[in-house]
Each structure stands twice: as C-alpha cells, then as structure tokens.
Design an enzyme around this catalytic site. Structure first.
Site, PDB file in Angstrom:
ATOM      1  N   ARG A 237      47.057  42.182  41.123  1.00 23.86           N
ATOM      2  CA  ARG A 237      46.949  41.328  39.942  1.00 23.86           C
ATOM      3  C   ARG A 237      47.855  40.125  40.167  1.00 23.86           C
ATOM      4  NH1 ARG A 237      42.962  43.653  38.957  1.00 23.86           N
ATOM      5  NH2 ARG A 237      42.402  44.828  37.096  1.00 23.86           N
ATOM      6  N   GLU A 266      43.533  33.531  35.154  1.00 22.45           N
ATOM      7  CA  GLU A 266      42.159  33.535  35.679  1.00 22.45           C
ATOM      8  C   GLU A 266      41.210  33.160  34.555  1.00 22.45           C
ATOM      9  OE1 GLU A 266      41.370  37.259  37.650  1.00 22.45           O
ATOM     10  OE2 GLU A 266      43.079  37.039  38.974  1.00 22.45           O
ATOM     11  N   HIS A 285      38.674  36.463  42.448  1.00 24.76           N
ATOM     12  CA  HIS A 285      38.781  37.868  41.999  1.00 24.76           C
ATOM     13  C   HIS A 285      37.477  38.623  42.276  1.00 24.76           C
ATOM     14  CE1 HIS A 285      40.844  40.772  38.944  1.00 24.76           C
ATOM     15  NE2 HIS A 285      40.117  41.438  39.834  1.00 24.76           N
TER      16      HIS A 285
HETATM   17  C1  8YV Z   1      37.138  44.501  38.364  1.00 25.66           C
HETATM   18  C2  8YV Z   1      39.345  44.902  39.340  1.00 25.66           C
HETATM   19  O1  8YV Z   1      35.847  44.564  38.677  1.00 25.66           O
HETATM   20  O2  8YV Z   1      38.731  47.142  39.017  1.00 25.66           O
HETATM   21  C3  8YV Z   1      39.593  46.290  38.881  1.00 25.66           C
HETATM   22  O3  8YV Z   1      40.699  46.548  38.382  1.00 25.66           O
HETATM   23  O4  8YV Z   1      40.209  44.130  39.491  1.00 25.66           O
HETATM   24  C4  8YV Z   1      37.964  44.474  39.613  1.00 25.66           C
HETATM   25  O5  8YV Z   1      37.434  45.284  40.577  1.00 25.66           O
HETATM   26  C5  8YV Z   1      37.396  43.322  37.515  1.00 25.66           C
HETATM   27  O6  8YV Z   1      38.678  43.409  36.992  1.00 25.66           O
HETATM   28  C6  8YV Z   1      36.381  43.256  36.404  1.00 25.66           C
HETATM   29  O7  8YV Z   1      36.625  42.149  35.638  1.00 25.66           O
END
Ligand code: 8YV
Length: 326
Positions: A237, A266, A285
């Site tokens: 993150r 983001e 992302h």
């Molecule tokens: C998600 C991600 O698809 O799974 C997670 O925590 O970061 C990604 O794979 C994304 O956050 C969806 O918005």
C-alpha cells in the site's frame, strides 16, 4: 423473503446468477463514491455488500442498520473500519490466496523492469533512438544472484521470495513479526531486523499490509540506510511509504530506482513527479489485475458472501464476529 445485497464490484453473469439464487442483487456498476444517491438510498435495506475500492466508514454503517456481511474483492482491508464492523456484528470477508501468485508476478515485473530500465529503453525505441540505448549510461543492473529483501513475509512476500530464490538464484532476507522456519528451509531465507535488511539488500520489496503500525514504515531514515544502488519496490500500500521521502531519495540518488504499484493517494495526482522520473516504473495498482485472478477473487467474494448470509462460516473471515447460525 430473500436478503438483499448491493454489488458494486465487477462480477460476471454467472457470479450474479449464483448470487441471485440466494439473495436479491442490486448492482452499482462503476460506483465511484459511497455518496452516490442511488447507493445511499439502497443502504438501509442492504444485508450484504460486495465490491472493492470503496472506503467504508462507520457513518456509512449507520445508514445500513440491516447489514450482516461485507465481502471485499481484495485481500487488503485497510478501507474498512474493522472494529466498528465487529462491534455491530457485521462479518468482513476478504480474498486471500487466489491473488498471491499474480501479485508476486507484479512484484517481479517491477523488480525486472526497474533493474533493466525496460520502460526507459522501450521509450528510446519508440522515439526511433535505437542506438542511444547501447552505451553504458543505459546499462541496467543484474537481478540474478543479488540479495532480495522482503519487508513482510506473508503469502505474497513468500511468493516473491520463491521467484527470487528458485528462479533467479537470489539470496533472500526477510523482516517479519514472526520467524518463518519453513521458508528458511525451503528458500534459504534469513530473518533480519529491518535496518539490517535495508543495508544488505540490492532489492527491497514491501509486502506488509497497511495498519496503524506500518503507516510510513519506510521514510527518510530507511532510505538513507539502503545502498545507493538499491532498487525499491512497493506492491503493498502506498501509505506504508513516506512518498515525499521516496521522491527525495530518488532525486538525490540515495537509491537507484523504484518500481511502484501503489501510491499514497490513488489515483496518483497528475502533479506527482514519480511517473515522470526515468528511474521509476509506476503502475496503476494492478497487482492482481489479470483476467484469471480478478475472476477468481470475485468468485471467492461471492462464495464468502453467500455463506455469511446463510449464517455459515465464510471461507475468509477477517473479524471475530459470532456467526448467526444457519
Ligand atoms: C485489489 C489489492 O484488487 O487485494 C488487494 O488488496 O490491492 C488489489 O488486488 C484492489 O485493492 C481492488 O481495488
């Protein structure tokens, strides 16, 4: 009467049909904000939510008194007020496992692209400047045989490490709250205090979840500890990293390059210098964004939600909520 769920994530027709057998589904394709009037109007009647990318607040929960379960189509759940959900007896389910390998692929993509300067050199070809790319000023760094440091050694960290150790003959270091003796045996991985890992690694890859403890875990001090030749990769993150400190470290040459799939804000602000820096590979992302994996994540979320609303134990339960029995 069937329970009602609000679906704001991308679900295919079969998944919607599967849900439709047990619950009444109201879809919100492309929902960008929880303030959307139709979504707001539907919340008081909702027993379940399924989707991703929407920040769920305690205030939103106040507007949804019937809510029993949320299935997020993500492994990370930093967008959810876990304590408030638990207090209200609302189950939160995520989608681990199914995205591990794809997200690790993205980690390796960033390691390789940043080390071998793939985007920068592809740009030369695009501009018709083929010959400019053959001099030492455009050489990259080797990946094979180098030291890979993982900050966080959960499922995704281990999958990145496996690629490094088994595919690229890398030495693997990790910093993690608990030791991982099995992975030490399997990959020859060695546990280090984070500061030592930063000093010893050629590639530093962040895979920790975002929590109050990991927010800004990597800042000016940590970048100063890295080798000037280090390549920094973040597939966790954005808020785990102090982005201003990262920008400064890249600009001042305190580290060599970065590969980033996640950012403090983001979408990334158009004002951010990061995507314009030649030593940065910036992705929007897309860690888990393949056809296969996004379908599998949505399926896991559907299965979780159906079980949760039946009062059965979902496959992936984040919070410790007593089941309603079914
Ligand atoms: C998600 C991600 O698809 O799974 C997670 O925590 O970061 C990604 O794979 C994304 O956050 C969806 O918005």
């Amino acid at each position: 009467m069937k329970k009602r769920i609000l679906a704001y994530g991308r679900l295919n027709d079969e998944q919607l049909a599967q849900l439709g057998q047990d619950v009444e589904v109201q879809t919100f394709p492309g929902l960008a904000s929880a303030d959307d009037p139709a979504f707001r109007a539907a919340l008081p009647h909702a027993h379940g939510l399924i989707g991703a990318g929407l920040a769920i607040t305690p205030e939103l929960l106040d507007a949804a008194p019937r809510l029993e379960a949320i299935a997020t189509i993500s492994v990370g759940y930093d967008n959810y007020p876990v304590e408030a959900l638990t207090r209200r007896g609302i189950l939160l389910c995520n989608t681990p496992d199914v995205l591990t390998e794809t997200t690790a692929d993205t980690g390796f993509l960033l390691i390789m692209a940043a080390a071998r300067r793939a985007l920068e050199l592809a740009d030369l070809v695009k501009r018709g400047d083929w010959n400019a790319g053959i001099g030492p000023e455009h050489f990259g760094s080797d990946v094979h045989g180098k030291t890979l440091g993982l900050i966080g050694f959960g499922r995704i960290g281990a999958a990145v490490a496996r690629r490094g150790a088994l595919g690229f003959g890398m030495r693997v270091l990790y910093s993690n709250a608990s030791p991982k003796p099995e992975l030490e045996r399997e990959l020859g991985a060695e546990r280090r205090e984070m500061d030592r890992l930063l000093a010893e690694s050629d590639f530093v890859c962040v895979t920790v979840p975002l929590t109050p403890k990991t927010e800004h875990l990597i800042g000016e001090r940590e970048f100063a500890l890295m080798k000037p030749s280090a390549i920094f990769v973040n597939i966790a993150r954005g808020k785990v990293v102090n982005e201003a400190a990262l920008i400064e470290a890249l600009e001042m040459g305190r580290i060599r390059a970065a590969g980033l799939d996640v950012f403090e804000q983001e979408p990334l602000s158009p004002e951010s210098p990061l995507p314009h820096m030649t030593n940065v590979v910036a992705l929007p992302h897309i860690g888990s964004a393949t056809h296969e994996t996004r379908t599998a994540m949505a399926q896991r979320a559907v299965d979780n939600l159906i079980l949760a609303l039946k009062g059965e134990r979902p496959i992936d339960l984040v919070n410790d909520v007593a089941l309603r029995g079914g």
